[in-house]
Scaffold this active site. Structure first.
Site, short mmCIF file in Angstrom:
data_model
loop_
_atom_site.label_atom_id
_atom_site.label_comp_id
_atom_site.label_asym_id
_atom_site.label_seq_id
_atom_site.Cartn_x
_atom_site.Cartn_y
_atom_site.Cartn_z
CB SER A 156 -0.88 0.01 1.25
OG SER A 156 -1.53 1.25 1.43
CE1 TYR B 30 -4.28 -2.40 5.15
CE2 TYR B 30 -3.46 -0.18 4.74
CZ TYR B 30 -3.97 -1.38 4.27
OH TYR B 30 -4.17 -1.54 2.93
#
EC number: 1.-.-.-
Length: 294
Positions: free
Chosen positions: A186, A199
């Site tokens: 990401s 995350y």
């Protein structure tokens, strides 16, 4: 006549209505429903008779990859949580409409036994395995570190990082030369948001694990690459991945002034799975609407 489209307006550009679903969220119940290429992706046989396992293949980016793989000629197994059966059955129907085999393998990737068995079940059901698109992930926004529990921290790492280790460790001995593993990091690995501490940390771990693994298995003829999405409109966002106040303007901070749709990542997953990317390994491919990696 040109078929060019303006990328800033090619997909939904408006504000998103606030909406909250229990984790992990059902894509079919979202407003608007994410575009995973169901009506637009057209294949050209680039993955004819390949065998693919896609984690998180019921919705979002995984769904887009699974649909694209099938339309490019691959048989596809998808994993998903049992509560996502509605979305998974829809993907199965789309894959089978392509004349390809669809295998549904529900389970929780944070369970080591399931994660390890998943590889073997997919290999058996498909009659082989040469593409692994590891997309499934957990993201829950917690604005204050005081509210981030050890339970959530461990669960996020179990699904996003430990499952990656379990899956690839089981798969490497089974994969033939020419096989491709595609992991999903990401932009958060490079630009961590303050409300996504756990995350973002997992996405940095995925990046380095994948690069190291790529170097280790290169001599086996197996490639490993990483896709790093930016803000993509998926069920992850409305089931706790973002706080509700961030939903309306989601993605509008990018130079493209909009969130991405899962369909916009499918061609990257196809390219990295195909023989066209034969000299590409240990690379990161950003799909971030103009936001930079690094």
């Amino acid at each position: 006549m040109s078929h060019l489209k303006d990328p800033t307006t090619q997909y939904y550009t408006g504000e998103y209505p606030k909406q909250k679903q229990p984790t992990p969220g059902i894509q079919a119940k979202m407003t608007p429903v994410p575009d995973c290429g169901e009506k637009t992706y057209v294949g050209s046989g680039r993955l004819k008779d390949r065998k693919a396992l896609v984690t998180g293949g019921d919705s979002g980016i995984g769904r887009a990859a699974a649909i694209a793989y099938a339309r490019e000629g691959a048989d596809v197994a998808i994993s998903y949580l049992p509560v996502e059966e509605e979305d998974a059955q829809d993907v199965k129907k789309i894959i089978e409409e392509c004349g390809r085999k669809a295998v549904l393998l529900p389970g929780d990737l944070s369970d080591e036994k399931f994660a390890r068995s998943l590889v073997h079940e997919a290999h058996k059901a498909l009659g082989g395995l040469d593409i692994m698109a590891l997309v499934a992930g957990k993201q829950v926004a917690i604005p204050d570190i005081a509210d981030l529990t050890s339970e959530q921290f461990q669960k996020t790492f179990a699904i996003n990082v430990f499952a990656l280790f379990w899956l690839t460790q089981e798969a490497i001995p089974l994969l033939p030369k020419g096989a491709s593993i595609i992991t999903t990091s990401s932009i958060q690995a490079y630009q961590p948001s303050p409300h996504l501490l756990d995350y973002a940390a997992t996405k940095a771990a995925i990046l380095n694990y994948s690069r190291g693994l790529a170097k280790q298995v290169a001599e086996k003829g197996i490639r490993v690459n990483i896709v790093a999405p930016g803000p993509i409109w998926t069920a992850l966002q409305i089931s706790g991945g973002q706080t509700q106040d961030k939903i309306p303007q989601f993605g509008q901070q990018t130079p493209m002034k909009r969130a991405g749709q899962p369909a916009e990542l499918a061609p990257v997953y196809v390219y990295l799975a195909s023989q066209e990317s034969s000299y590409v390994t240990a690379e990161v491919h950003g799909v971030c609407g103009g936001e930079h990696l690094g």
